[in-house]
Design a protein around this motif. Structure first.
Motif, PDB file in Angstrom:
ATOM      1  N   PHE A  83       0.830  -1.213   0.000  1.00  0.00           N
ATOM      2  CA  PHE A  83       0.000   0.000   0.000  1.00  0.00           C
ATOM      3  C   PHE A  83       0.863   1.261   0.000  1.00  0.00           C
ATOM      4  O   PHE A  83       0.522   2.262  -0.641  1.00  0.00           O
ATOM      5  N   THR A  84       1.985   1.189   0.722  1.00  0.00           N
ATOM      6  CA  THR A  84       2.899   2.323   0.710  1.00  0.00           C
ATOM      7  C   THR A  84       3.426   2.562  -0.697  1.00  0.00           C
ATOM      8  O   THR A  84       3.490   3.706  -1.163  1.00  0.00           O
ATOM      9  N   ALA A 121       0.923   4.318  -2.705  1.00  0.00           N
ATOM     10  CA  ALA A 121       0.875   5.750  -2.411  1.00  0.00           C
ATOM     11  C   ALA A 121       2.047   6.474  -3.057  1.00  0.00           C
ATOM     12  O   ALA A 121       1.883   7.560  -3.632  1.00  0.00           O
ATOM     13  N   LEU A 149       1.485   6.821  -6.743  1.00  0.00           N
ATOM     14  CA  LEU A 149       0.515   7.876  -7.026  1.00  0.00           C
ATOM     15  C   LEU A 149       1.207   9.220  -6.997  1.00  0.00           C
ATOM     16  O   LEU A 149       1.015  10.074  -7.868  1.00  0.00           O
ATOM     17  N   HIS A 150       2.023   9.391  -5.980  1.00  0.00           N
ATOM     18  CA  HIS A 150       2.802  10.610  -5.814  1.00  0.00           C
ATOM     19  C   HIS A 150       3.681  10.842  -7.050  1.00  0.00           C
ATOM     20  O   HIS A 150       3.685  11.938  -7.629  1.00  0.00           O
ATOM     21  N   LYS A 194       1.725  11.734 -10.140  1.00  0.00           N
ATOM     22  CA  LYS A 194       1.241  13.111 -10.062  1.00  0.00           C
ATOM     23  C   LYS A 194       2.329  14.085 -10.478  1.00  0.00           C
ATOM     24  O   LYS A 194       2.111  14.960 -11.310  1.00  0.00           O
ATOM     25  N   THR A 195       3.524  13.901  -9.886  1.00  0.00           N
ATOM     26  CA  THR A 195       4.577  14.876 -10.170  1.00  0.00           C
ATOM     27  C   THR A 195       5.061  14.754 -11.599  1.00  0.00           C
ATOM     28  O   THR A 195       5.556  15.715 -12.167  1.00  0.00           O
ATOM     29  N   THR A 245       1.844  12.019 -15.411  1.00  0.00           N
ATOM     30  CA  THR A 245       1.575  10.856 -16.242  1.00  0.00           C
ATOM     31  C   THR A 245       0.131  10.893 -16.721  1.00  0.00           C
ATOM     32  O   THR A 245      -0.781  11.215 -15.958  1.00  0.00           O
ATOM     33  N   LEU A 278      -5.291   6.729 -12.310  1.00  0.00           N
ATOM     34  CA  LEU A 278      -3.979   6.627 -11.697  1.00  0.00           C
ATOM     35  C   LEU A 278      -4.007   5.603 -10.569  1.00  0.00           C
ATOM     36  O   LEU A 278      -3.137   4.750 -10.449  1.00  0.00           O
ATOM     37  N   MET A 279      -5.036   5.746  -9.759  1.00  0.00           N
ATOM     38  CA  MET A 279      -5.152   4.864  -8.595  1.00  0.00           C
ATOM     39  C   MET A 279      -5.220   3.408  -9.032  1.00  0.00           C
ATOM     40  O   MET A 279      -4.509   2.555  -8.511  1.00  0.00           O
TER      41      MET A 279
END
Lengths: 236, 347
Positions: free
Chosen positions: B158-159, B162, B165-166, B169-170, B173, B180-181
């Protein structure tokens, strides 16, 4: 179904003793209290049903529910050692917060070509999927909290982040720049910490004392992802 | 004749078949009394009697329908009786399916208890296991211990979701179909479960002593290195740093897994096959995650140079394997090539 429920009574009157004489001799002693036990719950339920909601106006009902939701919001904003959020849980507050957040995170234009931003459904799914995952995790770790209680707490504790989203949208109306970003960063971090603090205040007691850290970690991750979405949100 | 048929049908699809039967008996009279007596006498085998009774009742129903059909138009109402029976059957089936589904959901929730032993850990244990996942132990002769625990691996996955996702975002993409999720979750869980089962299958072929649970735990804790590397390099955009971390941190966590697998396998060929596969998959996965979702400074420069370049989707904007130092000559070469082309065109 009603007929099926009545049928024992009918049978008792219609069929004479020889039918069940043997049965009653074997299994049930002749004591009366068993009958009493059976009739009491029905009567009490009926009374409650009559007195509580049937006679009041619709407006009263809605106002009462809204008041309960509002009271829980206050509990989240000012977390105390209280069990109100846990005892009478509801999912209205989480639903309202979730829909509000998802609507605010929705981008202005539906431009499928260049859209990396979160969509309504995505936010909605992340919130509920995350909450369910955390709940299952806490159950697996041996927490003594019911499924919906946990969902309720996690849902209500999104409130600070929803407020952060509202502030961010207002801040974004101003011209963009490093100051703008710093303000948003500050707001999101504060609200993120607030969410974590509130949810741990409610949830930590349900865990065995030596495992609080394990149960809190996924909560941290969950709110972190939501805060990240809020921070990186830009309206077109 | 229509009245006895209705409650019997309701009772059969509804709660208790016995009560339906009783009611039937009371209303129907005649043969019912005999059945009741039967039941009273042989209390043990009463259910069989009830079954028989039901059978008979059903036949009666069919007869009643047939009789009704004969009274009016034959063909049409034969159809009607058939339809009634069909609808009852459908309702019955629906009820059964619903009941089965509900009981399955309930048993799933009750089965949480089965999973609970795998989540029976202390924070200190998790911490030490996380640290140990970066420390390869050179002990080949004796099988190394693997804790069969799923909390740590699950949380690490799960980490990683996350962090991905981060990173997405940056790096802005763009994913055309899917979110994305969904992509992040799919990638991480797919890698964890897929590679675990694949290596487990290989281990089975190579006769290694490892269970699926141990494999999941081993690979899950192996993702700790990935999490560290990706979290740092998504935020600090330096190629040299990434390669350093890739070799050092990713290499350490891979070595740890390889050491464990080696100690549990017999025979050099098997060891080479198993460990080579795992090491290659693990290291390449880290490379993929980094370059697929990484925002690079060169990417921005490219877009500044040529604004007409169409947006790529999930394509790395830089060339993996080219260090910044090596990039300089390459760009110079490009420039000279361009100049050559220009001069050729002008001639």
């Amino acid at each position: 179904m009603a007929e099926a429920a009545e049928s024992p009574g009918d049978r008792g009157t219609a069929s004479p003793r020889p039918l069940f004489a043997g049965l009653s001799d074997i299994s049930i002693s002749q004591d009366i209290p068993i009958e009493g036990e059976i009739t009491i719950p029905m009567r009490s339920r009926n009374r409650e049903f009559d007195s509580s909601t049937l006679n009041e106006s619709v407006r009263n009902t809605i106002m009462r529910d809204l008041k309960a939701v509002g009271k829980k919001f206050m509990h989240v904003l000012y977390p105390r050692k209280s069990n109100t959020l846990l005892r009478d849980w509801d999912l209205w507050g989480p639903l309202i917060l979730c829909v509000t957040l998802a609507l605010m995170l929705q981008r202005g234009s539906v431009d499928s070509e260049k859209d990396g931003g979160p969509q309504f459904a995505e936010v909605f799914v992340i919130l509920w999927f995350g909450a369910v995952t955390i709940t299952l995790n806490s159950k697996l770790l041996g927490g003594n909290i019911s499924f919906f209680q946990s969902l309720c707490v996690l849902g209500y504790c999104i409130l600070p982040l929803t407020v952060a989203m509202l502030i961010c949208r207002l801040v974004l109306l101003a011209e963009p720049g490093p100051v703008n970003f710093t303000v948003r960063l500050f707001v999101v971090i504060v609200m993120f910490a607030w969410s974590i603090a509130a949810s741990t205040a409610f949830l930590a007691d349900s865990q065995p004392p030596n495992r609080k850290a394990l149960a809190v970690y996924p909560v941290f991750l969950f709110y972190f992802v939501i805060s990240w979405m809020i921070l990186t949100f830009t309206p077109q | 004749m229509a009245t006895p048929a209705a409650p019997a049908g309701g009772a059969r699809s509804g709660a208790g078949p016995e009560w339906g039967g009783f009611e039937e008996n009371i209303q129907g009279g005649g043969s019912a009394v005999i059945d009741m007596e039967n039941m009273d006498d042989t209390s043990g085998s009463s259910f069989e009697d009830m079954g028989e009774l039901h059978q008979r009742l059903r036949e009666e129903e069919v007869d009643a329908d047939a009789a009704a059909a004969e009274e009016e138009d034959g063909e049409f109402l034969g159809m009607k009786g058939f339809k009634g029976q069909l609808s009852r059957q459908v309702a019955d089936q629906m009820w059964q399916a619903g009941k089965r589904q509900a009981s399955r959901a309930f048993s799933l929730y009750a089965n949480i208890d089965i999973l609970r032993p795998y989540f029976d850990v202390e924070p200190a244990q998790v911490r030490s296991r996380l640290l140990e996942s970066m420390i390869p132990i050179k002990m080949v002769n004796f099988p190394q211990k693997i804790a069969g625990e799923l909390y740590g691996p699950l949380m690490l996955v799960f980490t990683l979701v996350a962090i991905l996702l981060h990173g997405m975002k940056t790096s802005d993409t763009i994913i055309r179909e899917g979110t994305l999720m969904g992509t992040a979750i799919g990638t991480c869980f797919g890698y964890w479960l897929g590679v675990s089962s694949f290596i487990y299958f290989l281990a089975y072929l190579c006769n290694a002593q490892i269970t699926m649970l141990q494999m999941l735990a081993l690979l899950g804790y192996g993702l700790f290195g990935h999490c560290i590397v990706l979290f740092i390099t998504y935020n600090i955009h330096l190629h040299a740093l990434f390669y350093l971390f890739w070799l050092l941190v990713g290499g350490l966590s891979t070595l740890r897994m390889v050491a464990v697998l080696v100690s549990r396998t017999v025979g050099p060929t098997q060891r080479l096959l198993l460990c080579g596969t795992l090491a290659a998959l693990h290291m390449l996965f880290l490379l993929y995650l980094h370059f697929a979702y990484h925002k690079v400074v060169e990417g921005i420069l490219d877009t500044l140079e040529g604004p007409n370049i169409p947006p790529m989707q999930r394509v790395p904007r830089d060339v993996p394997g080219v260090l910044p130092a090596a990039r300089l000559p390459a760009t110079m070469l490009n420039a000279t090539a361009k100049a050559l082309v220009v001069s050729l065109q002008s001639h």
